[in-house]
Enzyme design. Structure first.
Site, PDB file in Angstrom:
ATOM      1  N   LEU A   1       0.798  -1.220   0.000  1.00 20.44           N
ATOM      2  CA  LEU A   1       0.000   0.000   0.000  1.00 20.44           C
ATOM      3  C   LEU A   1       0.834   1.274   0.000  1.00 20.44           C
ATOM      4  CD1 LEU A   1      -2.858  -1.049   2.459  1.00 20.44           C
ATOM      5  CD2 LEU A   1      -2.915  -0.953  -0.040  1.00 20.44           C
TER       6      LEU A   1
ATOM      7  N   GLY B   1      -0.648  -0.892  22.603  1.00 21.65           N
ATOM      8  CA  GLY B   1      -1.239  -1.659  23.694  1.00 21.65           C
ATOM      9  C   GLY B   1      -1.560  -3.077  23.274  1.00 21.65           C
ATOM     10  N   HIS B   2      -1.808  -3.911  24.264  1.00 20.07           N
ATOM     11  CA  HIS B   2      -2.262  -5.279  24.041  1.00 20.07           C
ATOM     12  C   HIS B   2      -3.400  -5.580  25.008  1.00 20.07           C
ATOM     13  CE1 HIS B   2       0.351  -6.765  20.941  1.00 20.07           C
ATOM     14  NE2 HIS B   2       1.437  -6.361  21.582  1.00 20.07           N
TER      15      HIS B   2
ATOM     16  N   ILE C   1      -3.840  -7.256  27.688  1.00 16.81           N
ATOM     17  CA  ILE C   1      -3.614  -7.100  29.129  1.00 16.81           C
ATOM     18  C   ILE C   1      -3.652  -5.630  29.544  1.00 16.81           C
ATOM     19  CG2 ILE C   1      -1.077  -7.009  28.976  1.00 16.81           C
ATOM     20  CD1 ILE C   1      -1.017  -8.797  31.487  1.00 16.81           C
ATOM     21  N   ASN C   2      -3.180  -4.734  28.649  1.00 17.87           N
ATOM     22  CA  ASN C   2      -3.185  -3.301  28.953  1.00 17.87           C
ATOM     23  C   ASN C   2      -4.588  -2.727  28.936  1.00 17.87           C
ATOM     24  OD1 ASN C   2      -0.534  -3.466  26.668  1.00 17.87           O
ATOM     25  ND2 ASN C   2      -0.218  -3.297  28.866  1.00 17.87           N
ATOM     26  N   TYR C   3      -5.396  -3.157  27.964  1.00 14.41           N
ATOM     27  CA  TYR C   3      -6.773  -2.651  27.873  1.00 14.41           C
ATOM     28  C   TYR C   3      -7.592  -3.078  29.090  1.00 14.41           C
ATOM     29  CZ  TYR C   3      -5.059  -2.663  23.030  1.00 14.41           C
ATOM     30  OH  TYR C   3      -4.298  -2.514  21.901  1.00 14.41           O
TER      31      TYR C   3
ATOM     32  N   ASP D   1      -9.509  -8.262  23.377  1.00 21.09           N
ATOM     33  CA  ASP D   1      -9.359  -8.462  21.942  1.00 21.09           C
ATOM     34  C   ASP D   1     -10.621  -9.045  21.318  1.00 21.09           C
ATOM     35  OD1 ASP D   1      -6.792  -7.538  22.099  1.00 21.09           O
ATOM     36  OD2 ASP D   1      -5.820  -9.458  21.689  1.00 21.09           O
TER      37      ASP D   1
END
Length: 393
Positions: free
Chosen positions: A73, A137-138, A140-142, A168
């Protein structure tokens, strides 16, 4: 059989777990999902072990029933292909940080100018606005920022890293599908497309169903092992003599009585409703003592005929063979080239009209690039030129 979403054509730019799980559900229900991948930056799920032959089992599952093309892209010729595709694929699913798709020339405003009916679903960690919108973030962070982790765990050991990626999947994937389908219904009624902004942190915050409601309305701050459903009552897991575990959820009096009778302690039933934290602690200790007197298999046999919201904690290998999951058809064989079908988890949603049979596992990078470009009217010579220039793969 086409499936209830066979009229939807979705251009999927997502990678990893949240977006691909969302488009998996859509593809299983009949949607035509076309993945757009970078020819030079592989989706890391393709590398995730374990592998079945040369294919990551996770990738094969998350991307079944989808076609895929490889476009760079950063090259204008690839952006032109996307602009041609959105005339037909009028739903876009993407998972980049805010602004990335705009910089590439395929953001919402750019594609909306080509197709005003476009539905553009953006799944991100923190949403399209706010001071954290550009922050990495992942899962666990959210969950940590959304308050979910603050009362999920044990006081002595702290919060738990969950085995299932709650933010997720329950946040990004499921809310992404809901938002997408709501936008489709709105478009059917009005003819208008729109952008759908799905923040995994926002969605994780909304999952604080009872605890969050209690805090906002009454000021009751939840803590670990302080509530009926997070370890603050007898509603919990208990170890058997041989080191296995049972789940006890006998909250209602009629279930609690059956459970206590089954463990030989009917006098404990009346204590199940006690609001006293100390009384609940003592009750849990009594239950733990009784459960540790017998092996797992003994308790399985005893509770098989007891309808008391008590079930064994199974491993995945045991869950796959459980008669309830087998009866529901939750494992399916998915076709793949040159080998026997791969066993995968089936679509969990049942329709009386049925669903189409799985078509194929996740495909190699760019497996359908030439086929898709030919469908857009590209000549073989032009496709060869684009491949030589690294625009496609």
């Amino acid at each position: 059989m086409k499936g209830p979403l066979s009229s939807l054509k979705i251009l999927d730019f997502s990678t990893l777990l949240p977006g691909p799980f969302a488009s998996l559900l859509l593809a299983d229900m009949g949607a035509d999902v076309l993945r757009v991948e970078s020819p030079g930056r592989m989706d890391l799920v393709r590398l995730l072990p374990p592998h079945d032959g040369d294919t990551s089992a996770s990738h094969a599952y998350l991307n079944r029933n989808k076609r895929c093309i490889a476009l760079d892209l950063k090259k204008p010729e690839a952006v032109e292909v996307v602009k041609q595709l959105v005339g037909e694929y009028d739903i876009v699913l993407e998972q980049f940080r805010p602004g990335v798709m705009d910089k590439l020339g395929v953001g919402y405003e750019a594609l909306k100018a080509i197709n005003p009916r476009l539905i553009y679903v953006s799944i991100t960690g923190y949403g399209q606005t706010g001071p954290y919108k550009d922050r990495a973030g992942h899962d666990i962070n959210y969950l940590a920022l959304a308050g979910v982790a603050s009362y999920t765990g044990r006081r002595d050991t702290g919060p738990l890293p969950l085995g299932v990626q709650l933010a997720d999947i329950a946040g990004g994937s499921l809310h992404g599908v809901m938002g997408l389908l709501a936008a489709v219904i709105h478009r059917q009624q009005t003819g208008e497309g729109q952008q759908v902004d799905v923040s995994m942190t926002d969605c994780a915050f909304s999952l604080n169903g009872m605890a969050g409601a209690g805090y906002l309305a009454c000021g009751v701050e939840p803590d670990m092992e302080s509530q009926a459903l997070n370890g603050g009552s007898f509603y919990d897991y208990y170890r058997t003599r041989d080191g296995r575990w049972f789940s006890v959820g006998s909250l209602e009096p009629q279930f609690m009585l059956q459970f206590c009778q089954a463990i030989g302690r009917p006098e404990l039933a009346a204590r199940g409703l006690s609001p006293s934290a100390e009384e609940q602690r003592l009750l849990k200790r009594e239950i733990a003592i009784e459960l540790e007197k017998r092996d797992f298999a003994d308790w399985c046999e005893r509770f098989a005929a007891v309808d008391a919201c008590v079930e064994p904690m199974l491993s995945l290998s045991e869950a796959v063979e459980h008669p309830q999951l087998r009866a529901r058809g939750l494992v399916v064989g998915v076709p793949r080239d040159g080998a026997a079908p791969q066993r995968q988890m089936a679509c969990p949603i049942k329709f009386s009209a049925g669903l189409p049979e799985p078509r194929h596992i996740g495909m190699p990078v760019g497996a359908h690039t030439e086929e898709v470009l030919a469908g857009l009217g590209y000549a073989e010579t032009r496709i060869a030129e684009l491949k030589a220039a690294g625009v496609i793969a």
